[in-house]
Design a protein around this motif. Structure first.
Motif, PDB file in Angstrom:
ATOM      1  N   GLY A  77       0.850  -1.182   0.000  1.00 50.12           N
ATOM      2  CA  GLY A  77       0.000   0.000   0.000  1.00 50.12           C
ATOM      3  C   GLY A  77       0.884   1.229   0.000  1.00 50.12           C
ATOM      4  O   GLY A  77       1.768   1.362  -0.843  1.00 50.12           O
ATOM      5  N   GLU A  78       0.727   2.087   0.978  1.00 52.44           N
ATOM      6  CA  GLU A  78       1.528   3.311   1.076  1.00 52.44           C
ATOM      7  C   GLU A  78       2.644   3.201   2.115  1.00 52.44           C
ATOM      8  O   GLU A  78       3.387   4.158   2.316  1.00 52.44           O
ATOM      9  CB  GLU A  78       0.620   4.501   1.423  1.00 52.44           C
ATOM     10  N   THR A  79       2.778   2.056   2.777  1.00 53.06           N
ATOM     11  CA  THR A  79       3.762   1.893   3.844  1.00 53.06           C
ATOM     12  C   THR A  79       4.958   1.089   3.355  1.00 53.06           C
ATOM     13  O   THR A  79       4.791   0.066   2.690  1.00 53.06           O
ATOM     14  CB  THR A  79       3.125   1.184   5.064  1.00 53.06           C
ATOM     15  N   VAL A  80       6.156   1.549   3.716  1.00 50.37           N
ATOM     16  CA  VAL A  80       7.383   0.835   3.376  1.00 50.37           C
ATOM     17  C   VAL A  80       7.921   0.174   4.642  1.00 50.37           C
ATOM     18  O   VAL A  80       8.077   0.826   5.679  1.00 50.37           O
ATOM     19  CB  VAL A  80       8.443   1.793   2.783  1.00 50.37           C
ATOM     20  N   TYR A  81       8.190  -1.135   4.547  1.00 50.38           N
ATOM     21  CA  TYR A  81       8.714  -1.911   5.675  1.00 50.38           C
ATOM     22  C   TYR A  81      10.149  -2.318   5.394  1.00 50.38           C
ATOM     23  O   TYR A  81      10.457  -2.772   4.288  1.00 50.38           O
ATOM     24  CB  TYR A  81       7.863  -3.169   5.894  1.00 50.38           C
ATOM     25  N   ASN A  82      11.020  -2.163   6.392  1.00 48.35           N
ATOM     26  CA  ASN A  82      12.365  -2.716   6.322  1.00 48.35           C
ATOM     27  C   ASN A  82      12.248  -4.207   6.574  1.00 48.35           C
ATOM     28  O   ASN A  82      11.584  -4.626   7.541  1.00 48.35           O
ATOM     29  CB  ASN A  82      13.268  -2.110   7.397  1.00 48.35           C
ATOM     30  N   VAL A  83      12.874  -5.029   5.723  1.00 47.74           N
ATOM     31  CA  VAL A  83      12.814  -6.477   5.898  1.00 47.74           C
ATOM     32  C   VAL A  83      14.226  -7.055   5.936  1.00 47.74           C
ATOM     33  O   VAL A  83      15.152  -6.506   5.352  1.00 47.74           O
ATOM     34  CB  VAL A  83      11.980  -7.162   4.784  1.00 47.74           C
ATOM     35  N   LYS A  84      14.330  -8.176   6.645  1.00 45.65           N
ATOM     36  CA  LYS A  84      15.600  -8.884   6.777  1.00 45.65           C
ATOM     37  C   LYS A  84      15.301 -10.369   6.873  1.00 45.65           C
ATOM     38  O   LYS A  84      14.124 -10.774   6.956  1.00 45.65           O
ATOM     39  CB  LYS A  84      16.346  -8.401   8.019  1.00 45.65           C
ATOM     40  N   ALA A  85      16.346 -11.175   6.871  1.00 41.13           N
ATOM     41  CA  ALA A  85      16.178 -12.627   6.991  1.00 41.13           C
ATOM     42  C   ALA A  85      15.322 -12.948   8.213  1.00 41.13           C
ATOM     43  O   ALA A  85      15.517 -12.382   9.290  1.00 41.13           O
ATOM     44  CB  ALA A  85      17.540 -13.302   7.092  1.00 41.13           C
ATOM     45  N   GLY A  86      14.359 -13.825   8.028  1.00 44.09           N
ATOM     46  CA  GLY A  86      13.455 -14.225   9.103  1.00 44.09           C
ATOM     47  C   GLY A  86      12.129 -13.487   9.100  1.00 44.09           C
ATOM     48  O   GLY A  86      11.179 -13.932   9.734  1.00 44.09           O
ATOM     49  N   ASP A  87      12.046 -12.367   8.398  1.00 44.23           N
ATOM     50  CA  ASP A  87      10.788 -11.619   8.335  1.00 44.23           C
ATOM     51  C   ASP A  87       9.832 -12.263   7.346  1.00 44.23           C
ATOM     52  O   ASP A  87      10.244 -12.838   6.334  1.00 44.23           O
ATOM     53  CB  ASP A  87      11.027 -10.174   7.895  1.00 44.23           C
ATOM     54  N   VAL A  88       8.551 -12.140   7.652  1.00 42.85           N
ATOM     55  CA  VAL A  88       7.485 -12.562   6.750  1.00 42.85           C
ATOM     56  C   VAL A  88       6.596 -11.345   6.515  1.00 42.85           C
ATOM     57  O   VAL A  88       6.142 -10.707   7.466  1.00 42.85           O
ATOM     58  CB  VAL A  88       6.643 -13.713   7.347  1.00 42.85           C
ATOM     59  N   VAL A  89       6.383 -11.018   5.257  1.00 47.36           N
ATOM     60  CA  VAL A  89       5.445  -9.954   4.896  1.00 47.36           C
ATOM     61  C   VAL A  89       4.184 -10.631   4.389  1.00 47.36           C
ATOM     62  O   VAL A  89       4.230 -11.474   3.489  1.00 47.36           O
ATOM     63  CB  VAL A  89       6.036  -9.020   3.815  1.00 47.36           C
ATOM     64  N   VAL A  90       3.062 -10.295   5.010  1.00 54.78           N
ATOM     65  CA  VAL A  90       1.766 -10.811   4.579  1.00 54.78           C
ATOM     66  C   VAL A  90       1.134  -9.753   3.692  1.00 54.78           C
ATOM     67  O   VAL A  90       0.915  -8.615   4.118  1.00 54.78           O
ATOM     68  CB  VAL A  90       0.846 -11.127   5.777  1.00 54.78           C
ATOM     69  N   VAL A  91       0.871 -10.139   2.459  1.00 57.93           N
ATOM     70  CA  VAL A  91       0.239  -9.234   1.500  1.00 57.93           C
ATOM     71  C   VAL A  91      -1.233  -9.631   1.425  1.00 57.93           C
ATOM     72  O   VAL A  91      -1.576 -10.694   0.902  1.00 57.93           O
ATOM     73  CB  VAL A  91       0.907  -9.320   0.111  1.00 57.93           C
ATOM     74  N   ASN A  92      -2.068  -8.785   1.988  1.00 55.68           N
ATOM     75  CA  ASN A  92      -3.501  -9.054   1.996  1.00 55.68           C
ATOM     76  C   ASN A  92      -4.101  -8.862   0.605  1.00 55.68           C
ATOM     77  O   ASN A  92      -3.481  -8.275  -0.284  1.00 55.68           O
ATOM     78  CB  ASN A  92      -4.177  -8.143   3.019  1.00 55.68           C
ATOM     79  N   SER A  93      -5.301  -9.367   0.412  1.00 52.29           N
ATOM     80  CA  SER A  93      -5.977  -9.293  -0.882  1.00 52.29           C
ATOM     81  C   SER A  93      -6.030  -7.861  -1.405  1.00 52.29           C
ATOM     82  O   SER A  93      -6.357  -6.936  -0.660  1.00 52.29           O
ATOM     83  CB  SER A  93      -7.410  -9.821  -0.763  1.00 52.29           C
ATOM     84  N   TYR A  94      -5.700  -7.713  -2.686  1.00 58.56           N
ATOM     85  CA  TYR A  94      -5.789  -6.462  -3.430  1.00 58.56           C
ATOM     86  C   TYR A  94      -4.864  -5.344  -2.930  1.00 58.56           C
ATOM     87  O   TYR A  94      -5.067  -4.184  -3.269  1.00 58.56           O
ATOM     88  CB  TYR A  94      -7.240  -5.964  -3.497  1.00 58.56           C
ATOM     89  N   VAL A  95      -3.850  -5.673  -2.129  1.00 56.47           N
ATOM     90  CA  VAL A  95      -2.893  -4.671  -1.676  1.00 56.47           C
ATOM     91  C   VAL A  95      -1.732  -4.615  -2.671  1.00 56.47           C
ATOM     92  O   VAL A  95      -1.097  -5.632  -2.949  1.00 56.47           O
ATOM     93  CB  VAL A  95      -2.375  -4.973  -0.251  1.00 56.47           C
ATOM     94  N   THR A  96      -1.453  -3.437  -3.204  1.00 60.60           N
ATOM     95  CA  THR A  96      -0.316  -3.262  -4.107  1.00 60.60           C
ATOM     96  C   THR A  96       0.958  -3.410  -3.293  1.00 60.60           C
ATOM     97  O   THR A  96       1.069  -2.873  -2.190  1.00 60.60           O
ATOM     98  CB  THR A  96      -0.367  -1.870  -4.774  1.00 60.60           C
ATOM     99  N   HIS A  97       1.911  -4.162  -3.848  1.00 59.44           N
ATOM    100  CA  HIS A  97       3.159  -4.405  -3.125  1.00 59.44           C
ATOM    101  C   HIS A  97       4.329  -4.512  -4.097  1.00 59.44           C
ATOM    102  O   HIS A  97       4.148  -4.846  -5.267  1.00 59.44           O
ATOM    103  CB  HIS A  97       3.059  -5.655  -2.257  1.00 59.44           C
ATOM    104  N   GLN A  98       5.508  -4.217  -3.567  1.00 57.23           N
ATOM    105  CA  GLN A  98       6.727  -4.250  -4.363  1.00 57.23           C
ATOM    106  C   GLN A  98       7.907  -4.399  -3.409  1.00 57.23           C
ATOM    107  O   GLN A  98       7.919  -3.809  -2.335  1.00 57.23           O
ATOM    108  CB  GLN A  98       6.859  -2.968  -5.178  1.00 57.23           C
TER     109      GLN A  98
END
Length: 160
Positions: A60-81
């Motif tokens: 969506g409009e939020t940017v998350y810092n990710v690293k090994a071990g993280d899981v990002v859950v992308v909910n239905s119809y959410v734009t992601h990159q």
């Protein structure tokens, strides 16, 4: 972007996922990113499990810092990159909405916390990858059970 047809909607593409088998209600693959992938959205629930490296995921409009071990859950119809300045490896799990609905879970009506770092969830995802890669006589049954365990764990611990 195997198993889908990309349709451009502004800066993001819609991915209408095509599940190759009714026996396998998911798309599961490793992906390596060292710059960025295509911004996209889809009906299906997607989990991005980061195995190594550091980067960013925009949901969506939020940017998350990710690293090994993280899981990002992308909910239905959410734009992601996903973006990164270094090579990262992630496991992508895309779960068929029809499988979810058949099991009394309409993920299009639910939202989960977008960024999770949880050893139990990681273990469940590692187990799914192991089963998926194996050749057990009961592989399809074991995969479905593993996916249901992951969904149940998300519902009990990360539903918002």
């Amino acid at each position: 972007m195997n198993n889908s047809i990309l349709l451009n909607y502004g800066n993001a593409v819609f991915e209408p996922h095509v599940f190759n088998s009714s026996n396998l209600p998911l798309i599961l693959h490793n992906s390596y990113i060292d710059n960025c992938d295509i911004a996209n959205f889809h009906e299906s629930l997607e989990l991005l499990y980061f195995k190594y490296g550091k980067g960013y995921v925009k949901c969506g409009e939020t940017v998350y810092n990710v690293k090994a071990g993280d899981v990002v859950v992308v909910n239905s119809y959410v734009t992601h990159q996903t973006f990164s300045d270094e090579k990262i490896k992630r496991v992508c799990l895309i779960i068929d909405n029809n499988f979810c609905k058949y099991n009394d879970l309409d993920v299009s009506c639910l939202s989960f916390s977008p960024l999770i770092n949880d050893k139990i969830l990681n273990s469940q995802l590692d187990k799914l990858v192991e089963i998926y890669s194996g050749n057990s006589e009961f592989r399809y049954l074991e995969i479905k059970c593993a996916v249901l365990n992951i969904l149940s764990y998300l519902c009990h611990n990360y539903k918002i």
